[in-house]
Design an enzyme around this catalytic site. Structure first.
Site, mmCIF file in Angstrom:
data_model
loop_
_atom_site.group_PDB
_atom_site.id
_atom_site.type_symbol
_atom_site.label_atom_id
_atom_site.label_comp_id
_atom_site.label_asym_id
_atom_site.label_seq_id
_atom_site.Cartn_x
_atom_site.Cartn_y
_atom_site.Cartn_z
ATOM 1 N N HIS A 104 0.840 -1.214 0.000
ATOM 2 C CA HIS A 104 0.000 0.000 0.000
ATOM 3 C C HIS A 104 0.872 1.260 0.000
ATOM 4 C CE1 HIS A 104 -3.964 2.035 1.241
ATOM 5 N NE2 HIS A 104 -3.077 3.011 1.050
ATOM 6 N N GLU A 342 -11.343 4.474 6.380
ATOM 7 C CA GLU A 342 -10.221 5.274 6.905
ATOM 8 C C GLU A 342 -10.857 6.472 7.602
ATOM 9 O OE1 GLU A 342 -7.671 6.812 3.827
ATOM 10 O OE2 GLU A 342 -6.077 7.384 5.205
ATOM 11 N N HIS A 367 -6.330 0.380 4.654
ATOM 12 C CA HIS A 367 -6.566 0.940 5.997
ATOM 13 C C HIS A 367 -7.595 0.154 6.809
ATOM 14 C CE1 HIS A 367 -3.931 4.294 5.293
ATOM 15 N NE2 HIS A 367 -4.564 4.560 4.175
#
Ligand code: NAG
Ligand code: NAG
Ligand code: NAG
Ligand code: NAG
Ligand code: NAG
Ligand code: ZN
Length: 500
Positions: A104, A342, A367
Site C-alpha cells: 500500500h 479510513e 486501511h
C-alpha cells in the site's frame, strides 16, 4: 497442637488455590497468545537465537517506556518519534529483516522526502503561486506558460534566503508542533491534498518521474523489501518542450523503470500497479476512468493488478456512488483493492465503505481503520482472508490515532487477522520505505511479547496477499525464504555478542 494443624491446613489450601491460580493464569495467557498473528510459526533453533536478540532490544525499549512513558517513541507523533526511532536497536534490526512486499503506497509519494527535495535543485525548474499556493514546473523559459508568473526556483533561492524553508513547508507535512498546526482531520487532509498539487509539476516531468520511481524501488530494496504493489492516479507526464503524454504512456514508463531496476538488482521481484484515481464526485469522470482501465488491461495485462479509488473518505461520496462503473470494471475481470473505513466517524458513509468494499468483492482493504467496529465485516475478512493493509504512521499523521498503543490493529493482531504493514505516502512525512511503520506496529501496536514470529508472519502475509498469480507468488515466497535464511545467519554473525 490443633491450631498448628489448622494453620498448616489453611496454608496448604491457600497454596493449592494459589498453585491453581497461577497455572490457570499461565494457561489463560498461553491460550490467548495462541490466537495471535504469527503464533502458528515455529522458530528454528537459529531463529530462536535471533529472536532472543530482537526481544532483548525490544524489552529494553519497552521497559524503559513503561517506567518513563515520555521516552516511548510509538506514543509520540512520528515527527517527534522519528529521531528516537533512528537510534533504536529494534529499528536497526528491523531494517535488516526481509520484510517481503509493500502493498500500500501511492505513486507520487513513495520516495523519501529528502530525495524529493533534492529534485528541486534541477535546472529549468520554475515556481510560481496561484491563489497563494506554490506550483512548480520545468520550462524552457518563463514565457512558455503565461498562466503564472514563473521564476526559476534557483533564482528565488538566491533572492530570498528563507525560500528553502518555505519550500520545504509546502512539500511536506512536517512541522515542529503538529497538534497546533493541524487541529482536525480536515485541516491535515487539506494540507495533504495541497502538497499533491504543489509537487505534481515537479514529479510529472518525465525525466524526474523516471528517476523518482527508480529511487522508490531502490529505497525499498535497501530496506529489504523485494516487491511492490502501488496505487496511482496516472498523472500525465510532460517534457520541457511542453509535450504531454497519455495515461498509457505513464504506465509504459513504470514498466520500463521496473524492468531496468530488475536488471540492475535481480533480487528485486518487480512491482504491480493498482489504478486508483481520485474520487471527484463526478459520474462522467468515473466513466473515463473505466475507459482508461480498458486500455490498461489490453496493453499491460501483467502489470495491472486492479482498481481502487482515493481521496478523503469523509468529505467525498462513498464508493457506492459509482456502482454502475464498478460493475463495468468487475465485468472486465479486474480485481478491487478498495480504501475503506479510513475514518473515525462510526456509522457514516465513509464507515460503511467497509461494507460496500466487502459486498463488491474487494481482495484487500486499504486501511480499514474502522473495521473492528463491524463484527460481520470482521468475520468475513477472516473467513475470506481479505487482507487489511495497515499503515500506522499514515493513520497517525492524518489524525485518526495519536498514540500507536490505541491503534485498532492491536485487536487484529491479537486475533490473528490477515494484515500487512505498509507505508502509504512516506514522502509527505519524512518516512522512508517500510521499517518505520514496522517499528510502530511491532513496538507500539503489538504487545510486549509479540516477537520475531509476528514479524515473520507479516512478511509472509505481504507475499501471500499480493495480487500475483499462484506460480509467481510461489517463486516470490521461496526467494524470500532464501533471503530470510541468510538474514538469520548474518544476524547471528553480526550480533554474536548480543545473544543472551
Ligand atoms: C509447530 O509445532 C507444534 C507443536 O510441536 C505443531 O503442533 C505444529 O504443527 C507446528 N506448526 C508448524 C507450522 O509446523
Ligand atoms: C513575479 O515573481 C517575482 C519573484 O517572486 C517577483 O519579483 C515579481 O514582482 C513578480 N511579478 C509579478 C508581475 O507579479
Ligand atoms: C519534445 O521533447 C521530447 C524529449 O526530449 C522529444 O522526444 C520530442 O520529440 C520533443 N517534441 C517536440 C515537438 O519537439
Ligand atoms: C452517479 O449517478 C448515479 C445514478 O444516477 C447516482 O446514484 C450517483 O449518486 C451518482 N454518483 C455521483 C458520484 O455523483
Ligand atoms: C464532471 O466532469 C466533467 C469533465 O470530466 C465536466 O465537464 C462536468 O461539468 C462535471 N460535472 C459536474 C457535475 O461537476
Ligand atoms: Zn492510501
Amino acid at each position: 497442637m490443633l491450631s498448628l494443624i489448622k494453620s498448616v491446613l489453611v496454608l496448604t489450601v491457600a497454596l493449592s488455590v494459589c498453585a491453581d491460580f497461577w497455572t490457570d493464569r499461565d494457561k489463560f495467557i498461553k491460550d490467548e497468545e495462541s490466537q495471535m498473528l504469527g503464533s502458528s510459526i515455529n522458530l528454528t533453533d537459529k531463529e530462536k537465537k535471533v529472536n532472543q536478540i530482537l526481544m532483548k532490544f525490544k524489552y529494553n525499549e519497552f521497559d524503559d517506556g513503561f517506567l518513563n512513558p515520555g521516552s516511548f517513541a510509538p506514543s509520540q507523533h512520528f515527527f517527534q518519534a522519528r529521531p528516537l526511532i533512528q537510534k533504536s536497536d529494534v529499528y536497526k534490526l528491523l531494517q535488516k529483516i526481509p520484510k517481503g512486499a509493500a502493498l500500500h503506497g501511492h505513486d507520487i509519494a513513495l520516495v523519501s522526502s529528502e530525495y524529493l527535495y533534492k529534485q528541486t535543485y534541477r535546472n529549468s525548474l520554475y515556481a510560481c503561486r496561484i491563489n497563494g499556493q506554490l506550483r512548480m514546473r520545468f520550462l524552457q523559459s518563463s514565457q512558455q506558460d503565461k498562466q503564472c508568473n514563473w521564476t526559476l526556483l534557483n533564482v528565488l533561492r538566491i533572492l530570498d534566503p528563507s525560500y528553502d524553508s518555505y519550500l520545504r513547508s509546502q512539500i511536506n507535512l512536517y512541522t515542529e508542533n503538529p497538534k497546533q498546526k493541524y487541529k482536525n482531520i480536515n485541516d491535515v487532509w487539506n494540507a495533504f491534498q495541497n502538497i499533491f498539487f504543489t509537487i505534481m509539476g515537479l514529479v510529472t516531468y518525465k525525466p524526474v518521474f523516471e528517476d523518482y520511481f527508480y529511487q522508490s524501488l531502490k529505497e525499498l530494496y535497501d530496506d529489504n523489501v523485494m516487491y511492490l504493489e502501488f496505487r496511482g492516479t496516472l498523472p500525465l507526464l510532460y517534457d520541457l518542450n511542453g509535450t504531454e503524454y497519455t495515461p498509457i504512456q505513464t504506465v509504459a514508463v513504470y514498466k520500463e523503470v521496473i524492468e531496468k531496476f530488475k536488471t540492475e538488482y535481480p533480487r528485486f521481484k518487480g512491482a504491480r500497479f493498482i489504478y486508483a484515481p481520485l474520487k471527484d464526485d463526478n459520474n462522467s469522470t468515473m466513466y473515463k476512468y473505466v475507459e482508461i482501465l480498458k486500455d490498461l488491461k489490453v496493453n499491460f495485462p501483467d502489470l495491472l493488478a486492479g482498481f481502487d479509488l482515493v481521496g478523503q473518505e469523509d468529505t467525498r461520496k462513498p464508493i457506492n456512488a459509482y456502482l454502475d462503473q464498478i460493475k463495468q470494471v468487475s465485468a472486465m475481470g479486474i480485481d478491487f483493492f478498495f480504501h475503506a473505513g479510513e475514518t473515525n466517524w462510526y456509522d457514516t458513509s465513509s464507515d460503511f465503505n467497509l461494507v460496500d468494499a466487502i459486498l463488491l468483492g474487494t481482495k484487500r482493504i486499504g486501511h480499514a481503520y474502522a473495521v473492528t467496529k463491524h463484527p460481520l465485516v470482521v468475520e468475513i475478512v477472516k473467513e475470506r482472508q481479505i487482507a487489511i493493509e495497515v499503515c500506522p504512521i499514515s493513520n497517525q499523521v492524518l489524525l485518526l490515532v495519536s498514540d500507536m498503543r490505541n491503534h485498532p490493529a492491536a485487536t487484529l493482531i491479537a486475533n490473528g487477522f490477515p494484515i500487512v504493514i505498509s507505508y502509504d505516502d512516506p514522502t509527505l512525512w519524512n518516512g522512508k520505505a517500510l521499517s518505520y511503520d514496522f517499528y510502530m506496529a511491532f513496538m507500539g501496536i503489538a504487545g510486549k511479547e509479540a516477537d520475531l514470529r509476528l514479524i515473520k508472519q507479516l512478511a509472509l502475509n505481504s507475499l501471500l496477499f499480493s495480487s500475483l498469480p499462484a506460480d509467481q507468488k510461489q517463486v516470490l515466497i521461496s526467494d524470500w525464504e532464501t533471503d530470510w535464511t541468510s538474514f538469520v545467519d548474518n544476524v547471528l554473525a553480526t550480533y554474536a555478542n548480543e545473544i543472551p
